[in-house]
Each structure stands twice: as structure tokens, then as C-alpha cells.
Design a protein around this motif. Structure first.
Motif, PDB file in Angstrom:
ATOM      1  N   UNK A 166       0.841  -1.212   0.000  1.00 50.93           N
ATOM      2  CA  UNK A 166       0.000   0.000   0.000  1.00 50.93           C
ATOM      3  C   UNK A 166       0.875   1.262   0.000  1.00 50.93           C
ATOM      4  N   UNK A 167       2.022   1.176   0.652  1.00 61.61           N
ATOM      5  CA  UNK A 167       2.902   2.349   0.686  1.00 61.61           C
ATOM      6  C   UNK A 167       3.701   2.476  -0.615  1.00 61.61           C
ATOM      7  N   UNK A 169       2.397   1.730  -3.419  1.00 58.58           N
ATOM      8  CA  UNK A 169       1.378   2.351  -4.277  1.00 58.58           C
ATOM      9  C   UNK A 169       1.344   3.876  -4.060  1.00 58.58           C
ATOM     10  N   UNK A 170       1.343   4.274  -2.789  1.00 63.18           N
ATOM     11  CA  UNK A 170       1.285   5.712  -2.502  1.00 63.18           C
ATOM     12  C   UNK A 170       2.527   6.420  -3.040  1.00 63.18           C
ATOM     13  N   UNK A 173       2.171   6.942  -6.625  1.00 61.77           N
ATOM     14  CA  UNK A 173       1.279   8.087  -6.886  1.00 61.77           C
ATOM     15  C   UNK A 173       2.035   9.403  -6.721  1.00 61.77           C
ATOM     16  N   UNK A 174       2.799   9.496  -5.650  1.00 61.52           N
ATOM     17  CA  UNK A 174       3.587  10.711  -5.395  1.00 61.52           C
ATOM     18  C   UNK A 174       4.531  10.963  -6.578  1.00 61.52           C
TER      19      UNK A 174
ATOM     20  N   UNK B 506      -4.087   2.497   6.793  1.00 60.12           N
ATOM     21  CA  UNK B 506      -3.451   2.673   5.491  1.00 60.12           C
ATOM     22  C   UNK B 506      -4.223   3.671   4.624  1.00 60.12           C
ATOM     23  N   UNK B 517       0.304  16.143  -1.416  1.00 58.98           N
ATOM     24  CA  UNK B 517       0.792  16.447  -2.773  1.00 58.98           C
ATOM     25  C   UNK B 517       0.205  17.797  -3.198  1.00 58.98           C
TER      26      UNK B 517
END
Lengths: 259, 536
Positions: A166-167, A169-170, A173-174, B506, B517
């Protein structure tokens, strides 16, 4: 007799303390820091967990002042010296204070704290989450490196250290958003990687679907664009962009029909 | 001898203790869980309809829960923001509170003062037992699955309230007057036809000496209509500026784009759109910007306006107050052959968002949270929604709630483009400037040139201030998330890991990162292209 009773009393007190701290954490999770503080005030034990909860309440309970944050940061720094999970969580939160809570943030100090935590406890989820935050700082905030491409490269270097899907994935995205913001190529691979990992919900998910669809359309990848536009339509009946997406699909069909 | 008084005292104490225990369990007031509770719900829905709907729901709820009384506190919308802020700060606010972000300057309120309902939303609503929604998680019993609420939440992914209704925007027409003017009740379908009808109405007014304007006018009604028409005009502009590929534009993106020189009010599509606004304003009575929504309703029900543009929330008021049949019509669409804005029209605009509204929130400081939450569940159950719709004339926000045909026509459909910002003020500072300068556009001597130049004179500063405020509000929301993340981690340590909690942790972390962001992109732009704040 006393030898039997004392450990029993100690265990009972610890259990009572843990129950109080758990109740306080429940209250913090419900954004009720004042109630949480009252609960912690009645705690007779709890040790490091209670101390950590007290520091969190301090940074969450209005009015939040720099003086209170300074005290919380000192308490967190103290807790972060251990090698257990509380130490990792405290280290992460200490970095967050410098990144986002102080009225004058100290991003360089936050970045050092994230990096130090990742070096100390690389597999801790708190350290891993810290790496995602560190990527944000490297991309947008820290003065060096100066060029956008070098900023993105510095943030992308962190990908190898992040193990929790999950991290990851984040972080994708970043990185995708960072490349887009600085108008650098290579946006779609990150967004697609994030989508492959999955697990997003709500508007974040629909935004990602549309972003992949629309950027694919612009990049001349109509099949991929169509797939994501259709996935968006299947999942979003009330999003105000539904009409625009249908119009995009119709435009694409029209173009493909043109000799 | 000397030990007797002590014994007697202890005996007396014991008897008193037994007596007190007996009293507590047999004679005293009910135990806490069964004592009467009064809940108070504040709202600004003082138009015809919703108060009746709420009263019907409350009556039924009190029958089902005799120990709970629910009182409504109707606060006029003109003072609602001040009422809200003063009472929340002073700890005197009601248990349940109507709230909406469009009230303005209240973005910090949910995180500070409202109880998150996100977790409660995952479980079915017990009041839906025996209905088609029995097993459906509460959140998904709302017809938009609370999409609108989630998309506006200051803390991404967090749900802070429930919604009661849904609707759209429509033209309400005095059918008899339309027939008298045109000889038919055929509604205008395009803005070109609408212009023609306005000319006929003016000619009719002159011929008959009847005071008449095509549109009932007030600051609010004019603004709503202008927003919709602007939306139609800026679809192309928004899609052109959409570098991110989201197919819509949020405030932070548009503010950032302005500072980077990607648009300003002199853009041809905006100038054309502002010319259209001037034209529309001339179909309302002079001085409408000084009038409120009730004035427009009065003008319409007196028969002095052919149409009133409003949300369907006014449908019940108009139907009950007017002495003539009121016809609900779609807003005339802008077309590519329109002489004013035609070149900038991409297609039809959306007539009102598809989401649900009339949002009710739970006060974090309420002394009766459990009871208030239970009432919210009933209020938004199939039974509660049915009662609300039947007595208010408003559509319910809840799926599977039946509505009479005259109410059903209010339901919005995805019939046009909606791309976000419509360039009539983007944040509080630019909005204030837009409103302050509007007379330069719609006044008797008004012109697009004067208006646009006045807007641009201070726009860079105002945009910078709006972006700064947007960053501040986002960060305020995200800071609170850190405490929740830490708390979920703590609960995992003390109670063992739990998949639901891990998912929540999460999701919070992910949403926080995405919100950041936006913050950092905005800060990057503000630092390099913005103007320093005039403030302290």
C-alpha cells in the motif's frame, strides 16, 4: 505470600493501565483529545505506551502552540531512543511535527529524522511510511537538488526501500504526480503501477482511473484510455464527470471511425 | 461504655447505607441509560416543506423512542455562519447541526467540532431492517454513497455527516403568464429561444402596463443562474487547463494556474461569459443585487416575473405560495450558434450536481452522542426518508424511497458537462472581489471591460491569499490525521492487529499523502509566483 501478591498486583495494575491507555487511544482516534487526556490522567500504569499517548494528545489538543509542540517533540525524541515499535512510531511522529505541525516547519530536520528512522528500523511500517513522506519533501520542499529531474530521481531512489504494497502504491502516486507537475515524461508507468497494486477507494480511486484514462488518451494509447474510462463509468454513477467521460468515449469512437 | 457510641455510629452508618441503596434502586430517578434526553437540531431550512418533513420524522422517532425528545432550532440563513461559529466556540451549539462548506469561511469546522461518522457508516442502518437496504452498509444507502460529502471532506476519506435530500436546479414558470405572453406553454429549450421570449415578455409588459420581468431577481437567484451559465461557457477552458487529466478543476489548481499565468479574466471565453451574465442580469428588476431569495420568491408569486430560477428546494414553497400553476422546466441550454458565447460552447451543461445534500452533522461536544447518532440513523432510514419526502415535498437522499411524480421531476440526471470552477470567485478573497465589482458589470453603466479590469487590478494578491488559505485549511485537516494514525497503531499494539483497523490506518495515510501532494504543489507555486500576504 508478599512475594506472590506483589507480581500479581503489578500485573493487575499493568492490565488496568493498558486498558486505560487503549481507551485513551480510542478517544484520540475519534478526535476527542480532551477526553483522551482525562482518561490518561486517571491511568495508574501504561509505561511507554501511556507516555506515547500523552505526547500524541499534547500535539492534538487545541489550542496547539509551538511551546506545546516543542514539549511533545522532546517527549517523542525520548521515546524514539528505544528499539521497539513505540520507538519507531515516536520517531515517525517526531519527524511529522517538523514537517507539518510546527508553525514554522523544519523540512530539513524532518527529512533527516525520516532517513534516520529508516536506517534504524528499515522494516518498520512507520519507517516505511516515513519514506513516502521523505519523497514528498525531496520532490517539492528541500532546497537540493535544484533541478526537477534530479528531485524526481532523488525521490524515486526511495522506491527500492519501501516493502509494504500500500505504501509502494502511494509512493508511485507521489512520483507520478511529481513527474506530471514538473512536466517530465514517465508519468503513466507510475500511475499504472499504483493502480496494479490497488486498494484505493472513493474519489482517490476515481481520480486515478480518470487520470490514467485521460493521460493515455493524450499519449495515443486509446485502448488503455477506453479501458479506464469504462472502468470509471462502471463504478461511478453520480460523479459529475460522467457526462464528460461519455463524451470522451464518443469522441474517441468517432475518430477511430474516421478513415 | 466508651465503645458503645462508636458501635452505634457504625450501625447507623450501615442502616443509612442500606436505605440509600434501596432508594437508588427503587425510588430515585431512572438509571442514566433510561433517563429522558432532549436532542436539539439546528438548521436553516425555513422555507416551506422541510420543517414539516423534519417534524413528521421526529414525531415517529419519538413514538419509537419515548425517552428521547427532539427539538428543532430554525436559524435564519442570513446569520447562520455567525450563529454556528459563536455557539461551537462557546460550547453552546446544538447536538445536531446543519452545515455546508458553501456557507464560506468554515472549512476548519468539521475537523474541530464534528464527530467523524466514517466507521459508523460501514455497518448497516438498523432502522432499515425489513427493507431492501437491510444489509447495505449505511453509507451506501444514500443514493450517491455520500460522494459529495466525501469529495468535500477536509480530511480525505472522512465522513462527518449525513445528507437528507437531493435535487437539481430548474426554471419555475408561471404557466398562465407564459400562455398569455406567447399563446403556448412550450418552454424555451435554448438560450436563443429564451432571448426571444424575454423580448416578447418586455413587449407584453409594455402593451399591458403590467409590471413584469422575465426573471425574478435576487442576489442569490442571479448568482445561481450565472454559475450554471458560466459552467456552460468554461467547459472548454477548464478542459484545456486540465494538465492533470482529472477532467475537472479544483480551486487549488485554478489558483495555481492563475499565478503561473495560464489564465486571467481577460480570456475571450470569460469575457464572452461575463457579457452573457450582463445580459441575464438585465432580465431581472433593477437593484436585484440588493435583494434576497425571499424577495425573488415574492416577486414570482405576485405574478411579476415569468420565471424564477432556483434549486428544487424552493419547489414546495413556490407550489404552496403561488395562486397559479407552477411548471418546472429545464434551463435553456447554450448552443454553438449562440451569438454571444457560441464559439466557446462544448455541449450542454449539467443542471445541478447529482449528489445528495442538506447535510446534518453530529456535534463532537454533544452530551447525547449515542442518542443523536441513533436519531440520524432513523432520519436517514427508508422509513425516515419516506416520511421526510411525503411531508416536505423534497426528494429523499436515501435509495429506494418512493416519491410522487411531481417530486420525481426534481431528480438530477447526468445531462451535461461539469468541469468544476466557474470563475466567479475561487476562494473567499477572489469571491469578495467578484461580488464587490459585480455592479461594474450588471449596473446601468456597466461593461465587461470595466468589470474585467477592476477584477484584474487586485487579482494576483487575492489569488495568492486564497491559495495560502487553501494550504492552511488542508494542513489543519491533515495534522489531525497524524494523531488518529498514531492512535490506530497504539490500539494494534494493545489489542492485537485487526484487519479493519489496518485498512483504516493505510487509507488515512494514503489520503493524507495525496492531500499533501496538493499542499506542496500549491506551496511550490506560491513561493515562486505568488504575492506576499498583506496580513500579519
Amino acid at each position: 505470600m508478599l512475594g506472590l501478591l506483589l507480581p500479581w498486583c503489578g500485573a493487575t495494575l499493568r492490565a488496568a493501565g493498558d486498558a486505560d491507555v487503549a481507551a485513551a487511544w480510542e478517544l484520540v482516534a475519534r478526535h476527542l483529545p480532551t477526553d483522551a487526556q482525562a482518561r490518561l490522567g486517571a491511568t495508574t500504569g501504561g509505561g511507554r505506551e501511556a507516555a506515547f499517548a500523552a505526547a500524541v494528545v499534547l500535539l492534538d489538543r487545541p489550542p496547539v502552540t509551538d511551546a506545546k509542540l516543542t514539549t511533545a517533540a522532546a517527549q517523542l525524541a525520548d521515546l524514539a531512543r528505544g528499539d521497539d515499535e513505540i520507538a519507531a512510531a515516536a520517531g515517525y511522529l517526531e519527524a511529522r511535527l517538523y514537517q507539518a505541525h510546527f508553525f514554522s516547519p523544519d523540512p530539513a530536520r524532518a527529512a533527516r529524522a525520516y532517513a534516520a528512522l529508516a536506517a534504524r528500523q528499515p522494516h518498520s511500517p512507520w519507517a516505511q511510511l516515513g519514506l513516502v513522506k521523505l519523497a514528498l519533501l525531496r520532490l517539492y520542499v528541500l532546497p537540493e537538488p535544484a533541478s526537477p529531474a534530479a528531485r524526481v530521481a532523488a525521490a524515486e531512489a526511495l522506491l527500492a526501500q519501501v516493502e509494504i504494497p500500500a505504501l509502494q502504491r502511494d509512493l508511485h502516486l507521489v512520483l507520478g504526480r511529481g513527474r506530471l507537475f514538473f512536466q517530465l515524461p514517465g508519468v503513466l508507468p507510475h500511475l499504472l503501477a499504483a493502480d496494479r497494486i490497488g486498494g484505493l477507494a472513493g474519489t482517490v480511486r476515481s481520480d486515478l482511473q480518470l487520470q490514467i484514462a485521460e493521460l493515455s488518451r493524450r499519449a495515443g494509447e486509446p485502448a488503455q484510455a477506453r479501458r479506464y474510462f469504462k472502468a470509471f463509468l462502471a463504478e461511478n454513477e453520480v460523479d459529475p464527470r460522467v457526462y464528460t467521460v461519455r463524451a470522451r468515449l464518443a469522441e474517441m469512437a468517432g475518430k477511430e471511425g474516421t478513415p | 461504655m466508651r465503645r458503645h457510641p462508636l458501635r452505634r455510629g457504625l450501625l447507623l452508618l450501615f442502616v443509612a447505607y442500606l436505605g440509600a441503596t434501596y432508594w437508588v434502586f427503587t425510588r430515585s430517578a431512572p438509571l442514566v441509560a433510561s433517563r429522558p434526553v432532549t436532542l436539539r437540531l439546528a438548521h436553516w431550512q425555513i422555507e416551506k416543506g422541510p420543517p414539516d418533513g423534519l417534524a413528521a420524522v421526529i414525531r415517529r422517532y419519538e413514538e419509537l423512542n419515548p425517552r428521547v425528545r427532539v427539538e428543532t432550532v430554525a436559524v435564519p440563513s442570513s446569520i447562520y455562519r455567525q450563529w454556528l461559529r459563536t455557539n461551537l466556540t462557546g460550547g453552546t451549539a446544538t447536538d445536531l447541526i446543519e452545515f455546508a462548506y458553501w456557507v464560506g469561511g468554515v472549512d476548519d469546522v468539521p475537523v474541530r467540532y464534528f464527530e467523524p461518522l466514517t466507521r459508523a457508516m460501514d455497518a448497516p442502518n438498523p432502522y432499515n431492517r425489513g427493507t431492501s437496504l437491510e444489509r447495505v452498509p449505511w453509507r451506501h444507502t444514500f443514493s450517491d454513497s455520500l460522494y459529495t460529502m466525501l469529495s468535500q471532506s477536509p480530511e480525505v476519506g472522512q465522513i462527518y455527516g449525513v445528507t437528507l435530500s437531493q435535487g437539481s436546479s430548474r426554471l419555475f414558470c408561471n404557466r398562465e403568464l407564459l400562455r398569455a405572453i406567447t399563446g403556448s406553454v412550450e418552454p424555451p429549450r435554448t438560450f436563443i429561444e429564451f432571448r426571444r421570449l424575454c423580448a416578447q415578455a418586455a413587449e407584453y409588459a409594455q402593451r399591458t402596463g403590467r409590471p413584469l420581468h422575465p426573471l425574478a431577481g435576487s442576489r442569490s437567484n442571479a448568482r445561481w443562474l450565472m454559475e450554471m451559465l458560466m459552467q456552460g461557457c468554461v467547459t472548454g477552458l477548464n478542459l484545456e487547463l486540465d494538465r492533470d487529466g482529472f477532467l475537472d478543476r479544483n480551486a487549488y489548481q485554478v489558483l495555481g494556474d492563475y499565478l503561473q499565468g495560464r489564465w486571467d479574466s481577460r480570456r475571450p471565453e470569460l469575457r464572452a461569459a461575463y457579457a452573457l451574465l450582463r445580459e441575464v442580469s438585465q432580465q431581472m428588476r433593477p437593484g436585484f443585487t440588493q435583494l434576497g431569495r425571499d424577495d425573488a420568491i415574492q416577486e414570482f408569486v405576485r405574478g411579476e416575473a415569468l420565471f424564477i430560477f432556483s434549486g428544487t428546494y424552493d419547489a414546495t414553497s413556490l407550489r404552496r405560495l403561488a395562486a397559479f400553476p407552477v411548471e418546472v422546466m429545464h434551463v435553456p441550454q447554450l448552443t454553438q450558434d449562440d451569438p454571444v458565447v457560441g464559439p466557446y460552447i462544448r455541449g450542454p451543461f449539467l443542471e445541478g450536481l447529482l449528489g445528495t445534500s442538506l447535510e446534518i452533522y453530529l456535534n463532537k461536544d454533544s452530551r447525547h452522542k449515542e442518542e443523536a447518532l441513533d436519531f440520524l440513523r432513523f432520519l436517514t432510514s427508508v422509513e425516515g426518508g419516506t416520511l421526510f419526502t411525503a411531508h416536505s415535498g423534497w426528494l429523499s437522499a436515501i435509495r429506494d424511497v418512493p416519491a410522487a411524480p411531481e417530486i420525481e421531476v426534481q431528480r438530477a440526471t447526468a445531462n451535461g458537462y461539469y468541469t468544476g470552477i466557474f470563475y466567479m470567485g475561487i476562494g473567499p478573497n477572489t469571491l469578495q472581489s467578484f461580488n464587490q465589482n459585480l455592479h461594474l458589470l450588471v449596473g446601468p453603466q456597466g461593461s465587461v471591460d470595466r468589470f474585467v479590469e477592476a477584477l484584474e487590478a487586485g487579482q494576483r494578491q487575492q489569488v495568492s491569499d486564497d491559495l495560502r488559505l487553501d494550504i492552511h485549511n488542508r494542513l489543519t485537516g491533515e495534522r489531525g490525521v497524524d494523531a488518529e494514525i498514531a492512535a490506530l497503531g497504539g490500539l494494534d499494539r494493545l489489542r492485537g492487529s485487526n484487519p479493519e483497523r489496518s485498512d483504516r490506518l493505510l487509507a488515512l495515510a494514503s489520503n493524507q499523502t495525496i492531500a499533501e501532494i496538493k499542499v506542496y504543489e500549491s506551496e511550490w507555486i506560491l513561493l515562486r509566483h505568488g504575492v506576499r500576504s498583506d496580513g500579519p
